[in-house]
Design an enzyme around this catalytic site. Structure first.
Site, PDB file in Angstrom:
ATOM      1  N   GLU A 289      28.843  42.915  34.908  1.00 27.38           N
ATOM      2  CA  GLU A 289      27.717  43.425  34.118  1.00 27.38           C
ATOM      3  C   GLU A 289      28.155  43.781  32.692  1.00 27.38           C
ATOM      4  OE1 GLU A 289      25.677  46.711  36.030  1.00 27.38           O
ATOM      5  OE2 GLU A 289      23.764  45.703  35.848  1.00 27.38           O
ATOM      6  N   HIS A 310      42.080  31.855  54.998  1.00 25.16           N
ATOM      7  CA  HIS A 310      41.604  30.860  55.959  1.00 25.16           C
ATOM      8  C   HIS A 310      40.207  30.366  55.601  1.00 25.16           C
ATOM      9  CE1 HIS A 310      45.006  31.515  58.760  1.00 25.16           C
ATOM     10  NE2 HIS A 310      45.083  32.620  58.022  1.00 25.16           N
ATOM     11  N   LYS A 424      13.486  41.545  37.064  1.00 23.59           N
ATOM     12  CA  LYS A 424      12.556  42.660  37.284  1.00 23.59           C
ATOM     13  C   LYS A 424      11.169  42.293  36.763  1.00 23.59           C
ATOM     14  CE  LYS A 424      15.903  46.396  36.762  1.00 23.59           C
ATOM     15  NZ  LYS A 424      16.311  47.497  35.924  1.00 23.59           N
TER      16      LYS A 424
HETATM   17  O1  PA5 Z   1      25.611  49.769  35.438  1.00 18.02           O
HETATM   18  C1  PA5 Z   1      24.409  49.903  35.333  1.00 18.02           C
HETATM   19  O2  PA5 Z   1      23.895  50.490  34.395  1.00 18.02           O
HETATM   20  C2  PA5 Z   1      23.483  49.364  36.403  1.00 18.02           C
HETATM   21  O3  PA5 Z   1      24.173  48.654  37.375  1.00 18.02           O
HETATM   22  C3  PA5 Z   1      22.747  50.495  37.062  1.00 18.02           C
HETATM   23  O4  PA5 Z   1      23.655  51.381  37.651  1.00 18.02           O
HETATM   24  C4  PA5 Z   1      21.763  49.990  38.122  1.00 18.02           C
HETATM   25  O5  PA5 Z   1      20.919  49.022  37.575  1.00 18.02           O
HETATM   26  C5  PA5 Z   1      20.924  51.139  38.660  1.00 18.02           C
HETATM   27  O6  PA5 Z   1      20.230  51.758  37.631  1.00 18.02           O
HETATM   28  P1  PA5 Z   1      19.631  53.187  37.783  1.00 18.02           P
HETATM   29  O7  PA5 Z   1      20.731  54.131  38.011  1.00 18.02           O
HETATM   30  O8  PA5 Z   1      18.902  53.425  36.495  1.00 18.02           O
HETATM   31  O9  PA5 Z   1      18.673  53.167  38.959  1.00 18.02           O
END
Ligand code: PA5
Length: 447
Positions: A289, A310, A424
């Site tokens: 990310e 494996h 989303k």
């Molecule tokens: O690293 C990040 O910002 C994302 O992976 C969030 O943790 C994830 O999308 C969850 O978001 P939130 O904590 O707003 O529900």
């Protein structure tokens, strides 16, 4: 003994001459950018100082709430997705007896995760379990608006209120969210839930050392003070020098970027310990990310050896040569098991009789490394002396700092995730969320 060692001897042949020293200068600039807080995403650098700056009062409050939860709950449900659950799950699973759900040993509540998927079966089975157990809940969302945990929380809140009444439910819910924004904040304030704040300047995947990770880890019975201490020690080293030979984070960030520029587009995080499966998941999220944007970035993958030798082992040895491996290991297991001698030796295994299983695992690791390097897969090795809260804290900070450096070297903002919005938008359009009428009409035409 130092908290963490990095070995890159099996990468050097793939780097090209003088490459590391040239690239070291680039990493130094990234290091300076992080320390002077003038790089991309510089309003999300709060994680850098968390181990040092977290208030003792907050740690004490987390520990005291954790004790309360431990006396009232057999099961603690942690609702969250992405950075809101992966860090705690990584630490808890790394340190837990994998068979405790069956043996029932110890008094720690079982930590169960929800809201990280939308599976009807998973959540229905969870409801069945919660019918039979005393439980409490942490609902974790920085934005307070993420659909998956919001739906899980609605389901579980409903169950909790039916089981304990509204007042009883209130005492069993812990909300961890933004200080002011989001539906979860509104709900928590209206209902009067115990609330913890996720600092504004800490993004989800860098939040394990805030209440997001610390509360579930403490409820599971692990020492969050030691976890923070390990992170603090690693922070000292990470900040002290920008030199790759002095700073393991700088070395790791430099080497992976050079490999990437040389066509090694996939990094496989390797462990020989099944307990680190969720640590790998946490790492994949952290790097995936943070770096996968602007149509670039190393693709982070993970394997657990020897099982995956494996399966994926074949590809790693002889498939496309776009891979490199980073092996994380610890030197000393917490348990001991020796392979017995068998006088009949019908299985032909007496050549390993008397050896610790860990020694065999280590030799499997060495043999695999040599085979993969011979096959054209560079190999970085990261090791800690043993697996405990202190070393895991160090390892977490090591990867966070390395990821930030590496993202800057790649030229991206390692602290945002604009690409997560696309699915989303489509999902909301398909579900007919108010405000998405135009998108709904457009998407329906495509179906
Ligand atoms: O690293 C990040 O910002 C994302 O992976 C969030 O943790 C994830 O999308 C969850 O978001 P939130 O904590 O707003 O529900």
């Amino acid at each position: 003994m130092s908290l963490l060692k990095i070995e890159v001897g099996n990468v050097r042949p793939f780097l090209g001459e003088k490459c590391l020293s040239r690239f070291g200068a680039e990493i130094s600039l990234c290091h300076a950018m992080l320390l002077s807080k003038n790089g991309k995403g510089n309003d999300f650098l709060g994680w850098m100082d968390l181990p040092e700056e977290i208030e003792a009062g907050l740690v004490a409050r987390i520990r005291s709430d954790a004790e309360k939860i431990r006396t009232m709950a057999e099961v603690f449900v942690v609702i969250g997705i992405g950075g809101s659950y992966l860090g705690s799950r990584a630490v808890i699973e790394a340190l837990s007896d994998p068979f405790r759900p069956l043996t029932g040993a110890g008094n720690n509540p079982h930590i169960i995760f929800a809201g990280e998927n939308l599976s009807e079966d998973y959540h229905a089975h969870l409801m069945d379990l919660l019918d039979q157990k005393d439980y409490a809940v942490a609902v974790i969302s920085k934005s307070g608006t993420t659909t998956e945990p919001a739906i899980a929380f609605r389901l579980i809140r409903n169950h909790l209120e039916a089981k304990y009444g509204r007042e009883g439910a209130r005492e069993r819910i812990y909300a961890i969210t933004d200080v002011a924004r989001g539906a979860l904040k509104t709900l928590a304030s209206t209902e009067g839930y115990t609330t913890y704040v996720i600092p504004d300047d800490v993004g989800g995947r860098y939040s394990v050392l805030t209440p997001v990770g610390l509360l579930p880890i403490a409820v599971a019975g692990f020492d969050i003070v030691a976890l923070l201490e390990g992170a603090r020690e690693m922070r000292r080293d990470a900040l002290a020098s920008a030199d790759c030979e002095q700073n393991a984070c700088a070395m790791y960030a430099a080497v992976r970027n050079i490999l990437y520029r040389n066509g090694k587009l996939v990094e496989i995080l390797v462990t020989y310990e099944p307990s680190l499966q969720y640590f790998i998941e946490w790492w994949k999220q952290l790097f995936g990310e943070s770096e996968g944007k602007e149509y670039k970035g190393i693709f982070p993958a993970g394997v657990i050896f020897t099982s995956d030798l494996h399966s994926m082992g074949q590809y790693i040895q002889e498939g496309m040569r776009c891979l490199f491996e980073t092996v994380i290991s610890f030197e000393k297991p917490s348990r001991q098991l020796t392979i017995p001698v068998d006088p009949e030796n019908l299985d032909g295994l007496n050549f390993v009789a008397g050896k610790r299983l860990n020694e065999v695992n280590a030799q499997a690791g060495l043999g695999t490394m040599l085979a993969h390097v011979d096959g054209g897969v560079p190999n970085i090795r990261i090791s800690i002396p043993e697996l405990n809260e202190y070393t895991l804290g160090g390892l977490i900070y090591f990867f966070e700092f390395s990821c930030a450096l590496s993202g800057y070297a790649l030229g991206v903002n390692p602290f945002d995730q604009p690409g997560v919005e696309a699915y989303k938008k489509n999902m909301f359009a398909l579900l007919g969320k108010p405000g998405y009428e135009k998108e709904t009409a457009e998407i329906r035409k495509r179906l």
